[in-house]
Structure formats: C-alpha cells, structure tokens
Enzyme design. Structure first.
Site, PDB file in Angstrom:
ATOM      1  N   ARG A 123       0.829  -1.213   0.000  1.00 59.98           N
ATOM      2  CA  ARG A 123       0.000   0.000   0.000  1.00 59.98           C
ATOM      3  C   ARG A 123       0.863   1.262   0.000  1.00 59.98           C
ATOM      4  O   ARG A 123       1.945   1.278   0.605  1.00 59.98           O
ATOM      5  CB  ARG A 123      -0.967  -0.044   1.186  1.00 59.98           C
ATOM      6  CG  ARG A 123      -1.934  -1.218   1.027  1.00 59.98           C
ATOM      7  CD  ARG A 123      -2.974  -1.267   2.093  1.00 59.98           C
ATOM      8  NE  ARG A 123      -3.857  -0.123   2.039  1.00 59.98           N
ATOM      9  CZ  ARG A 123      -4.793   0.120   2.944  1.00 59.98           C
ATOM     10  NH1 ARG A 123      -4.945  -0.692   3.961  1.00 59.98           N
ATOM     11  NH2 ARG A 123      -5.563   1.169   2.820  1.00 59.98           N
ATOM     12  N   ASP A 322     -15.386   3.229   2.450  1.00 62.46           N
ATOM     13  CA  ASP A 322     -15.280   1.813   2.845  1.00 62.46           C
ATOM     14  C   ASP A 322     -16.575   1.043   2.565  1.00 62.46           C
ATOM     15  O   ASP A 322     -16.593  -0.190   2.666  1.00 62.46           O
ATOM     16  CB  ASP A 322     -14.927   1.695   4.328  1.00 62.46           C
ATOM     17  CG  ASP A 322     -13.506   2.191   4.614  1.00 62.46           C
ATOM     18  OD1 ASP A 322     -12.706   2.282   3.669  1.00 62.46           O
ATOM     19  OD2 ASP A 322     -13.203   2.483   5.784  1.00 62.46           O
ATOM     20  N   ARG A 353     -10.012  -2.882  -4.742  1.00 63.75           N
ATOM     21  CA  ARG A 353     -11.442  -3.198  -4.576  1.00 63.75           C
ATOM     22  C   ARG A 353     -12.237  -3.043  -5.869  1.00 63.75           C
ATOM     23  O   ARG A 353     -13.314  -3.651  -5.997  1.00 63.75           O
ATOM     24  CB  ARG A 353     -12.053  -2.368  -3.440  1.00 63.75           C
ATOM     25  CG  ARG A 353     -11.570  -2.857  -2.085  1.00 63.75           C
ATOM     26  CD  ARG A 353     -12.192  -2.141  -0.911  1.00 63.75           C
ATOM     27  NE  ARG A 353     -11.770  -2.799   0.330  1.00 63.75           N
ATOM     28  CZ  ARG A 353     -11.774  -2.237   1.526  1.00 63.75           C
ATOM     29  NH1 ARG A 353     -12.188  -0.986   1.679  1.00 63.75           N
ATOM     30  NH2 ARG A 353     -11.387  -2.919   2.588  1.00 63.75           N
ATOM     31  N   ARG A 395     -13.831  -6.512   3.836  1.00 69.10           N
ATOM     32  CA  ARG A 395     -15.069  -5.846   3.402  1.00 69.10           C
ATOM     33  C   ARG A 395     -15.672  -6.552   2.179  1.00 69.10           C
ATOM     34  O   ARG A 395     -16.884  -6.543   1.976  1.00 69.10           O
ATOM     35  CB  ARG A 395     -14.822  -4.362   3.130  1.00 69.10           C
ATOM     36  CG  ARG A 395     -14.301  -3.631   4.360  1.00 69.10           C
ATOM     37  CD  ARG A 395     -14.708  -2.196   4.460  1.00 69.10           C
ATOM     38  NE  ARG A 395     -14.048  -1.557   5.594  1.00 69.10           N
ATOM     39  CZ  ARG A 395     -14.480  -1.611   6.856  1.00 69.10           C
ATOM     40  NH1 ARG A 395     -15.585  -2.256   7.159  1.00 69.10           N
ATOM     41  NH2 ARG A 395     -13.809  -1.009   7.823  1.00 69.10           N
TER      42      ARG A 395
HETATM   43  C1  S3P Z   1      -9.468   5.512   7.839  1.00 75.88           C
HETATM   44  C2  S3P Z   1      -9.486   6.303   6.734  1.00 75.88           C
HETATM   45  C3  S3P Z   1      -9.839   5.808   5.389  1.00 75.88           C
HETATM   46  C4  S3P Z   1     -10.566   4.470   5.468  1.00 75.88           C
HETATM   47  C5  S3P Z   1      -9.882   3.527   6.392  1.00 75.88           C
HETATM   48  C6  S3P Z   1      -9.840   4.096   7.806  1.00 75.88           C
HETATM   49  C7  S3P Z   1      -9.077   6.122   9.133  1.00 75.88           C
HETATM   50  O1  S3P Z   1      -8.659   5.625   4.627  1.00 75.88           O
HETATM   51  O2  S3P Z   1     -10.666   3.906   4.174  1.00 75.88           O
HETATM   52  O3  S3P Z   1     -10.575   2.291   6.429  1.00 75.88           O
HETATM   53  O4  S3P Z   1      -9.308   5.504  10.199  1.00 75.88           O
HETATM   54  O5  S3P Z   1      -8.549   7.248   9.117  1.00 75.88           O
HETATM   55  P1  S3P Z   1      -7.995   6.843   3.795  1.00 75.88           P
HETATM   56  O6  S3P Z   1      -7.518   7.844   4.758  1.00 75.88           O
HETATM   57  O7  S3P Z   1      -6.873   6.201   3.032  1.00 75.88           O
HETATM   58  O8  S3P Z   1      -9.085   7.349   2.911  1.00 75.88           O
END
Ligand code: S3P
Length: 438
Positions: A123, A322, A353, A395
C-alpha cells in the site's frame, strides 16, 4: 464458509465499535497524561495491532471483553512518554496503524521500524512520507518502493502547511499527529472533507485544533498547535457505520426483513451510505439520535425495499469510501445502471477493490465494467451463488456474504475468516438475525 438464503432478517443488533475511533482512542490515550477508559472498543485484529504497537513502546494497556465489546484502560505517559520499541512494530493488515503511527514516530527521540502483512507492504506510503519529509522527518521506505517497512529516525519537526492531493483521513491524521511534535503550527488542506474523528477526539483530549472551509466549500483546512497538554478521557466508541452497512444492505435486500441496528455512528463525514441508500429508495429511519462524546450516533430501523440505480461520485466518495463494496452489491440488485466514479482510492485499499469487486460480481452473473476510478453496474438481473475469492479483504468477504442472501443457490466464500480484521463476530451476528421470529 457457505452461505445461502434461509429466512428474512429480523430483530435488533448492537453494532461493534467503530474501527477508526477505536484506533484513535488507543493512540491519543497513550499520548495523554493519565488514564483513558475506552468502552465498546472494537476488538478486531486491526485495533489489536495498534494496542500491540503501543505496548511495545512501554504503554500499559489492559483489555477485557464483555457484552459491550472491549473495555480498555490506556495508562498514558504524555506526549514525550513513549520509549524505543522492543523490536519492529507490526501493524498487521492495518493501514490506519501504519499511517497514523508514522506521524507520531517521526517526532520521537528514538529510531523505529514499522511494517505489516503482505497487503500492507503493497500500500502506498509516499502519501505520508511527502508531508513528513517536508516537516523535516527522517523516514525511509526500506525496500525503496514507497511502501512499508518504513524506518523512522525521530527528529525535531517543523510546522508547515501541506496541500494534500487526496481526501484521506489517514494522511490528515498523520500530519496532525506529527504537528503535535513540531516547532510551530502545522496545517493541512484537503480537496474534500475526509472523516474528522482525529480532529474531534484530539480536541476532546485538550489539543488546539482549528478547522475551517472556504465560502465555496471547495477545500477544507485543519491546523494544530504543537506541544499541547493532552489529558486522559473516557471514550465510549459508537457502533461502526462501516460494519452496520452490511446489515443495512441485508435488510434492504432480503424480502420480509426488518432490523433495528443500535448505536450506530452517524458522523456526517461517514454517513454517505445512508444518503445513497435513501436516494436508491431505501426505507431507513433514524431513531434515538444522541452523541457518544463528540460523535453523533443513532439507532437505524431498516426495512426491505425495492432499490433503483444511482450515480455515486464527487465529495460524497470520502463519506462512504469503505462502503463502496457493499453499495456495489446493492447496485447489482437495484433496477437500472449504477455508476460509481471518482473512487480511484479503492484501488489502494486492503485489495484493489475495483478489480476484486468486478471479478466477483461477474462470477455471480452481474454485468459490471471496471473503470479507472469506479464501476458501472447493470443491476436487476437474476444472480446466483458461486465461489467468491475476496483476496483476503474483509469488506469484500462481508459484502458477498450479504449478496448470498439474495442470490439463488449457495455462496462459498474463500478465506472467510478475514472478517476478523474489522468484525470478528460477523457470521454469528448474521446467523442470529436469520433465526429470529417476528
Ligand atoms: C481511515 C481512513 C480511510 C478508510 C480507512 C480508515 C481512518 O482511509 O478507508 O478504512 O481511520 O482514518 P484513507 O484515509 O486512506 O481514505
């Protein structure tokens, strides 16, 4: 795990604690002076990874489970109380742990390395490395590919302004946490408002956080004053709307269903799923609206509904990022063609995804086209059970467990236990609601 339709879903469900808020309660509790008591904490694997990382840096954290979820005591040692970790910090599958913790680690007086599982190591971490480097951090991607493992040699950081190209709460929170250790004010602007749990909870612990938007609501700025005195607090974590989403979808899809989902967080930076479902014709009523600390919550009464296609894009995307896998499942059963756009971020989540949803929707017989930043889903065709490969993405496994209830035949979900990342009791909860009488 084999799942098929048996009966309508009926009854009440208390939704497990919010994952984002659970992570933050540990992190901010560790940096505060005194004890933070967390109730309804999510005991999913991701949040346990965050606890393990802070224990490795000398923070005493106790966790007990009761019928209300996790009960946690974090014995915080203040902003400068962490010590050098006993080994490499392991974030498991949790992007939130790596990205937020990196903001904290960058400003320490010690060196640390943080990594995680195979998915985490793919990632993108440049998105946090760029602002941290601009603040004077010493952070290196050990494989030179912009991913974890990350080596952080703690430094005095400089307050700066960062214009974030992505609306990401993980990037925003990383910069705010680094800003606690900077020598001046740190601010960040994002192109759309991402979830604001860090802003709300840091303020609740005593930090000076300012937020603002321009009159056209086209950008969103947040700033933090360094070296605040953070004080331990009581945090009751609301139910996770991202977990509630599977039961909302199941109740909408399965004829004769009616569910009352208790104590769900409805922060406006997270509630896009509700707005989209309502636009699709869903029968969802909010009851008992209240607050858990600074976080709004409510009970959701959801009844089986006929759904129609919608367009999903723009500033709505961060508020339901999400939930897009389960929304794609709803779209597969809705009348008409649903278009999801502006969601390229889906490609860099726990799995790609867009690719994995497209692969598995195709397997159940749904005509779907992947685009670079979304999907075009032709809904309303009869769909059938088959073998689903969620690519170990929690998910996606949960989305197809719900799809199974509205498909003919049986669904066989591979690596089904990956749901433990965010919802360890998911299959038990689903099973219990299918056995309820009216
Ligand atoms: C999250 C932010 C989101 C989300 C992740 C949790 C967080 O990601 O998709 O499941 O707890 O700040 P991104 O900040 O990459 O959008």
């Amino acid at each position: 795990m084999i799942i098929k339709y048996t009966a309508p879903l009926r009854g009440e469900l208390s939704i497990p604690g919010d994952k984002s808020i659970s992570h933050r309660s540990i992190m901010f509790g560790a940096l505060a002076n005194g004890t933070t008591e967390v109730t309804h904490f999510l005991t999913g694997a991701d949040c346990l990874s965050t606890i393990a990382c802070f224990r490795q840096m000398g923070i005493d954290i106790t966790l007990e489970e009761n019928s209300q979820g996790g009960h946690v005591l974090v014995h915080g040692k203040g902003l400068h109380g962490l010590h050098s970790p006993s080994g490499i910090l392991d974030a498991g599958n949790s992007g939130t742990t790596v990205r937020l913790l990196s903001g904290i680690l960058a400003g320490q007086s010690f060196e640390s390395t943080i990594t995680g599982d195979e998915s985490i190591q793919k990632r993108p971490m440049k998105r946090i490395m760029t602002p941290l480097l601009a603040m004077g951090a010493d952070i290196t991607s050990l494989n030179g590919n912009g991913c974890a493992p990350l080596l952080l040699r703690g430094k005095t950081l400089h307050g700066t302004h960062y214009d974030s190209p992505v609306a990401s709460a993980q990037v925003k929170s990383c910069v705010l946490l680094a800003g606690l250790y900077a020598d001046g004010i740190t601010s960040l602007r994002e192109p759309a408002l991402s979830r604001n749990h860090s802003e709300l909870m840091l303020r609740y612990f005593g930090a000076d956080i300012k937020t603002g938007t321009d009159t056209a609501h086209t950008d969103f700025t947040v700033s933090v004053t360094p070296d605040p005195l953070l004080t331990g607090q009581k945090v009751r974590v609301p139910g996770d709307i991202s977990s509630a989403a599977y039961f909302i979808a199941a109740a909408l899809l399965v004829p004769g269903s009616e569910l009352l989902l208790k104590n769900v967080g409805i922060n406006p930076t997270r509630d896009g799923m509700l707005r989209v479902c309502q636009a699709m014709g869903a029968d969802i009523t909010l009851l008992n609206e209240d607050h858990s600390g600074a976080e709004p919550c409510a009970d959701l009464l959801v009844r089986n509904s006929n759904l129609k296609a919608v367009e999903i894009g723009g500033d709505l995307i961060p508020t339901l990022i999400d939930e897009l896998p389960i929304l794609a499942v709803l779209a597969a059963f809705a009348d008409g063609t649903t278009v999801i756009r502006g969601a390229a971020e889906l490609r860099v989540k726990e799995s790609d995804r867009i690719a994995v949803m497209t692969e598995n929707l195709t397997r159940i017989g749904c005509p779907v086209e992947a685009t670079p930043d979304g999907m075009i889903i032709s809904g309303g065709k009869p769909l059938h059970g088959t073998t689903i490969d969620p690519h170990k993405d929690h998910r996606i496994a949960m989305s197809f467990a719900v799809a199974a209830l509205a498909c003919s035949g049986e669904m066989d979900i591979l690596d089904a236990d990956c749901v433990k990342i965010s919802y360890p009791g998911f299959y038990e909860d689903l099973g219990a609601l299918r056995n309820q009488k009216k």
